[in-house]
Design a protein around this motif. Sequence first.
Motif, mmCIF file in Angstrom:
data_model
loop_
_atom_site.group_PDB
_atom_site.id
_atom_site.type_symbol
_atom_site.label_atom_id
_atom_site.label_comp_id
_atom_site.label_asym_id
_atom_site.label_seq_id
_atom_site.Cartn_x
_atom_site.Cartn_y
_atom_site.Cartn_z
ATOM 1 N N UNK A 255 0.686 -1.300 0.074
ATOM 2 C CA UNK A 255 0.041 0.099 -0.170
ATOM 3 C C UNK A 255 0.801 1.179 0.096
ATOM 4 N N UNK A 256 2.200 1.156 -0.172
ATOM 5 C CA UNK A 256 2.970 2.312 -0.099
ATOM 6 C C UNK A 256 3.551 2.173 -1.656
ATOM 7 N N UNK B 182 4.574 18.289 -11.636
ATOM 8 C CA UNK B 182 4.967 16.944 -11.065
ATOM 9 C C UNK B 182 4.309 15.708 -11.909
ATOM 10 N N UNK B 183 4.859 14.740 -12.089
ATOM 11 C CA UNK B 183 4.554 13.636 -12.825
ATOM 12 C C UNK B 183 4.231 12.401 -11.813
ATOM 13 N N UNK B 184 4.698 12.422 -10.639
ATOM 14 C CA UNK B 184 4.448 11.425 -9.897
ATOM 15 C C UNK B 184 4.099 11.858 -8.226
ATOM 16 N N UNK B 185 3.763 10.945 -7.443
ATOM 17 C CA UNK B 185 3.756 11.333 -6.119
ATOM 18 C C UNK B 185 3.767 10.005 -5.125
ATOM 19 N N UNK B 186 3.709 10.337 -3.947
ATOM 20 C CA UNK B 186 3.955 9.153 -2.981
ATOM 21 C C UNK B 186 2.433 8.834 -2.427
ATOM 22 N N UNK B 187 2.196 7.624 -2.569
ATOM 23 C CA UNK B 187 0.629 7.262 -2.082
ATOM 24 C C UNK B 187 0.585 6.250 -0.997
ATOM 25 N N UNK B 188 0.177 6.521 0.131
ATOM 26 C CA UNK B 188 -0.134 5.651 1.032
ATOM 27 C C UNK B 188 -1.815 5.268 1.000
ATOM 28 N N UNK B 189 -2.035 3.929 1.057
ATOM 29 C CA UNK B 189 -3.467 3.518 0.643
ATOM 30 C C UNK B 189 -3.891 2.713 1.913
ATOM 31 N N UNK B 190 -5.259 2.718 2.133
ATOM 32 C CA UNK B 190 -5.843 1.663 2.960
ATOM 33 C C UNK B 190 -7.339 1.365 2.202
ATOM 34 N N UNK B 191 -7.420 0.052 2.365
ATOM 35 C CA UNK B 191 -8.523 -0.524 1.865
ATOM 36 C C UNK B 191 -9.278 -1.523 2.624
ATOM 37 N N UNK C 71 -6.721 -3.494 5.154
ATOM 38 C CA UNK C 71 -5.414 -3.103 4.627
ATOM 39 C C UNK C 71 -4.856 -1.891 4.756
ATOM 40 N N UNK C 72 -3.697 -1.516 5.373
ATOM 41 C CA UNK C 72 -3.238 -0.016 5.665
ATOM 42 C C UNK C 72 -1.954 0.123 5.260
ATOM 43 N N UNK C 73 -1.574 1.542 5.387
ATOM 44 C CA UNK C 73 0.107 1.672 5.241
ATOM 45 C C UNK C 73 0.709 2.633 6.208
ATOM 46 N N UNK C 74 1.806 2.371 6.509
ATOM 47 C CA UNK C 74 2.485 3.275 7.339
ATOM 48 C C UNK C 74 3.902 3.252 7.086
ATOM 49 N N UNK C 75 4.667 4.567 7.083
ATOM 50 C CA UNK C 75 6.108 4.640 6.868
ATOM 51 C C UNK C 75 6.686 5.237 8.317
ATOM 52 N N UNK C 76 7.710 4.843 8.801
ATOM 53 C CA UNK C 76 8.228 5.295 10.081
ATOM 54 C C UNK C 76 9.790 5.542 9.676
#
Length: 394
Positions: free
Chosen positions: A120-121, A133-142, A149-154
């Motif tokens: 999800x990252x 910008x042509x891209x970005x970072x996505x964090x997804x939850x579903x 289903x979740x997303x986390x970055x530390x």
Amino acid sequence: MTNTSIMALPSSILTAILLFSRLVSSQMDNAAECSCFRTNESSSGYFTNHRFLDYRNVAPVPSAVPNVITNITNATNALATSDFFVDSDWTQDWTVQNWNNSDSMESSGATVLMVNSPNNVYIEKSTDNDPTYSTYLTLRTARLPGFQSAAEIDSVEKDYHYVSARFFARVTGSPGACAGMFTYLANDDPQKIQEADIEILTKDPRNAVQYTNQPSVNAQGNILTQATANTTVPFVRDWSVWNVYRVDWMPGMTSWYVNGQSVANIAFQTPRDPAGLIINMWSDGGSWTGNMSLYDEAYLQIQWMEVVYNTSGPYTGSSKRDVGFGASGTLEKRKGTPGCKVVCGIDEKVNVTGTPALLYNNTGMAPMGWKGDGMGSMVWIPLLLVGGAIFGYF
Ligand SMILES: *[C@@H]1O[C@H](CO)[C@@H](O)[C@H](O)[C@H]1NC(C)=O
Ligand SMILES: *[C@@H]1O[C@H](CO)[C@@H](O)[C@H](O)[C@H]1NC(C)=O
Ligand SMILES: *[C@@H]1O[C@H](CO)[C@@H](O)[C@H](O)[C@H]1NC(C)=O
Ligand SMILES: *[C@@H]1O[C@H](CO)[C@@H](O)[C@H](O)[C@H]1NC(C)=O
Ligand SMILES: *[C@@H]1O[C@H](CO)[C@@H](O)[C@H](O)[C@H]1NC(C)=O
Ligand SMILES: *[C@@H]1O[C@H](CO)[C@@H](O)[C@H](O)[C@H]1NC(C)=O
Ligand SMILES: *[C@@H]1O[C@H](CO)[C@@H](O)[C@H](O)[C@H]1NC(C)=O
Ligand SMILES: *[C@@H]1O[C@H](CO)[C@@H](O)[C@H](O)[C@H]1NC(C)=O
Ligand SMILES: *[C@@H]1O[C@H](CO)[C@@H](O)[C@H](O)[C@H]1NC(C)=O
């Protein structure tokens, strides 16, 4: 120095070396000539380190968003979604999480098993009509059958001791999720966790953003209203469009801004000890996030982040017991000349996002006694002298 001799060093010295090498690389992060960084507004301060993390034009541009993984085991064990997340440019700053909440469901009031998945990252190709910008970072939850289903970055680095962090972000998708961007110091006792939070709930009105110095409830479960500010995004904008969210964790006060506009200041329960940064997009069916409907999704998208910070203690954080100054702190006190030679701003005079602007150059001036040049009473030790002190220690 060979690897063998590094391994033989005491861990406190090793920490000092890692800290030193990291400080240098941070300094080199498009601000090589700056020796300190100043922020603006009422929470203005000076910081030793700068990072600008840019996800706007990641190459190669990915063609597709990774499909949601519907099997819990596979979601947990998912590989990085692209080489980008394996490269040291990413891994030096962030670790992608894959923990689940099965241990804490009961105590946290969660009604849904939440599983953080590296799947999800991802870097997403922009379909917006914007050439910057042509891209970005996505964090997804579903929400899926059987789990969320979740997303986390530390952050890898967990020795931030005061920080000004900015996130150029938007939140989209279905109700029932929480987008979080916050400082975090863990503690087994929920009453001793220290956090300065930016939180956006997708069930809330589209202009509502909540800021909190955690914990937001006391041991009796009562809400600590002094810990939280419910605010709206200024200038009739909402969180589904791109805004710069800024949190200034300063001694005794946390201040928040959106697009340079002050939105909240909370002195109550301001975090005290060195901490890391966490970014996440999650839901657990509890009363805070609410439930997401089955197969619904929500996204936290980030074009860039900019962080200025000081550090203290071990690079990867302290257990509560040994919070304090490590070897480098001691050594800094022993040597060095006061004064920040080249002062850069990350707000004032900045023309190019993420590139600090020169404010004052004190090189060649007497180390003490400059007044009215914007430095105030800051006592500063040039990084190279700190490094010299560390290596002189052996
Ligand atoms: C889970 O991964 C295994 C391989 O490890 C694969 O055989 C299986 O099809 C996957 N299941 C789902 C639902 O993706
Ligand atoms: C998920 O995949 C694993 C193998 O990767 C399998 O053992 C398990 O039964 C699957 N779970 C479900 C609910 O299909
Ligand atoms: C949740 O995480 C624990 C600890 O890592 C693990 O033992 C457990 O199998 C996970 N639960 C599920 C449902 O994947
Ligand atoms: C802020 O809003 C949330 C709902 O989003 C509510 O639960 C909380 O009590 C509010 N806090 C304050 C201090 O008004
Ligand atoms: C502080 O800097 C921000 C840009 O980071 C800007 O939008 C804001 O207007 C500045 N505030 C003041 C008071 O100059
Ligand atoms: C979420 O749904 C579960 C049932 O699936 C229910 O027990 C729980 O109360 C719901 N939570 C909220 C906040 O509505
Ligand atoms: C920013 O742009 C202005 C106008 O183009 C220029 O005068 C100034 O020198 C620039 N500042 C920096 C730090 O590049
Ligand atoms: C600061 O001044 C020194 C000495 O005058 C000069 O060598 C250096 O290039 C200047 N640094 C910047 C960033 O302008
Ligand atoms: C960061 O460190 C410098 C050098 O020690 C100090 O002058 C400055 O006040 C610190 N900033 C904060 C916010 O504590």
